[in-house]
Design an enzyme around this catalytic site. Structure first.
Site, mmCIF file in Angstrom:
data_model
loop_
_atom_site.group_PDB
_atom_site.id
_atom_site.type_symbol
_atom_site.label_atom_id
_atom_site.label_comp_id
_atom_site.label_asym_id
_atom_site.label_seq_id
_atom_site.Cartn_x
_atom_site.Cartn_y
_atom_site.Cartn_z
ATOM 1 N N HIS A 95 1.070 -1.395 -0.314
ATOM 2 C CA HIS A 95 0.110 -0.333 0.227
ATOM 3 C C HIS A 95 0.885 0.726 -0.123
ATOM 4 O O HIS A 95 0.653 1.906 -1.040
ATOM 5 C CB HIS A 95 -1.184 0.032 0.977
ATOM 6 C CG HIS A 95 -1.991 1.137 1.304
ATOM 7 N ND1 HIS A 95 -2.738 1.487 0.997
ATOM 8 C CD2 HIS A 95 -1.306 2.516 2.229
ATOM 9 C CE1 HIS A 95 -3.657 2.717 1.246
ATOM 10 N NE2 HIS A 95 -2.469 3.545 1.597
ATOM 11 N N GLU A 96 1.947 1.164 0.902
ATOM 12 C CA GLU A 96 2.864 2.171 0.573
ATOM 13 C C GLU A 96 3.948 2.171 -0.277
ATOM 14 O O GLU A 96 3.907 3.420 -0.492
ATOM 15 C CB GLU A 96 3.226 2.462 2.298
ATOM 16 C CG GLU A 96 2.760 2.750 3.074
ATOM 17 C CD GLU A 96 1.983 3.900 3.259
ATOM 18 O OE1 GLU A 96 2.929 5.021 3.268
ATOM 19 O OE2 GLU A 96 0.909 4.112 4.356
ATOM 20 N N HIS A 152 2.003 4.268 -3.183
ATOM 21 C CA HIS A 152 1.660 5.419 -3.280
ATOM 22 C C HIS A 152 3.580 6.262 -3.552
ATOM 23 O O HIS A 152 3.467 7.370 -4.258
ATOM 24 C CB HIS A 152 1.415 6.093 -1.908
ATOM 25 C CG HIS A 152 0.470 5.881 -0.816
ATOM 26 N ND1 HIS A 152 -0.323 6.600 -2.099
ATOM 27 C CD2 HIS A 152 0.043 5.264 0.381
ATOM 28 C CE1 HIS A 152 -1.823 5.921 -1.112
ATOM 29 N NE2 HIS A 152 -1.439 5.361 0.344
#
Length: 235
Positions: free
Chosen positions: A22-23, A26
């Site tokens: 998820h990170e 980004h």
């Protein structure tokens, strides 16, 4: 303790992969849109240790894991967060649109990972007869928890509260006159979330947002993932 070990290991692995990717999503989205901040900070990485937040990645998930294993003997819900990947909006070629796309990249990654886990059920089923039953059971449990962890993380982050991804998406879509005061909520965002999710249910009888979301939102999303991956609802 030994009978908990497989459940503990697959739960931790599923959660760590969901949070880390998820990170990373980004950071890679920001880089593609012109901002190298995450790369220069060493955060453009698939190494989970680079994204660890002491409370959100270690303490809170650990308490949830041990609490469920002690009381239920299995894991039914996971929640946590990682250290946010740094993004400099001024470096983005189109800061407002870029903020929306960078914020959306995290949940999009989680939904893609949930679907991938659903698709991987088929090869596990195919090779299952050649594996010990315990190994096949662990494989299915890991895939089920991967779907769950990614759906919970992705859907939770779409809540329209800064600094969650949904809040940043809303900020990028609002007119400038409304976006600035809305973005200022970010300093209180985590407190609002923690109060609404964890503290208010202890005060208000019958108020259970987590239980409601698991039953009515996550459960339906889980069935949708199973359906889209060719497994059928409730598989």
């Amino acid at each position: 303790m030994t009978e908990w070990l497989p459940e503990l290991l697959v739960s931790v692995l599923a959660s760590v992969l969901a949070i880390t990717l998820h990170e990373a999503a980004h950071g890679y989205a920001a880089l593609a849109l012109g901002d190298p901040t995450a790369r220069l900070a060493g955060r453009l990485s698939l190494n989970p240790l680079r994204h660890v937040d002491p409370v959100g990645t270690v303490l809170l998930p650990g308490v949830l894991l041990l609490g469920q294993l002690l009381t239920l003997g299995r894991v039914e819900f996971m929640f946590g967060w990682a250290k946010p990947v740094p993004v400099n909006l001024l470096n983005l070629r189109n800061p407002r649109l870029g903020m929306v796309l960078v914020a959306a990249a995290g949940p999009a990654m989680n939904f893609a990972l949930a679907l991938l886990a659903g698709l991987l059920v088929h090869p596990v089923e195919a090779i299952g007869p050649s594996l010990p039953p315990e190994v096949m059971q662990i494989g299915f449990r890991f895939l089920g928890l991967s779907i769950l962890a990614n759906l919970v993380l992705g859907l939770f982050n779409l809540l329209p509260i800064p600094p969650l991804d949904g809040g940043r998406i809303v900020t990028g879509l609002l007119p400038r006159a409304l976006a600035l005061p809305y973005a200022r909520l970010e300093r209180f965002g985590i407190l609002i979330v923690l109060f609404g999710v964890f503290l208010l249910p202890r005060i208000a009888e019958g108020y259970d947002p987590v239980g409601w979301a698991l039953r009515h939102v996550v459960a339906r999303a889980f069935d949708l993932v199973l359906l889209l991956s060719g497994n059928g609802p409730g598989a």
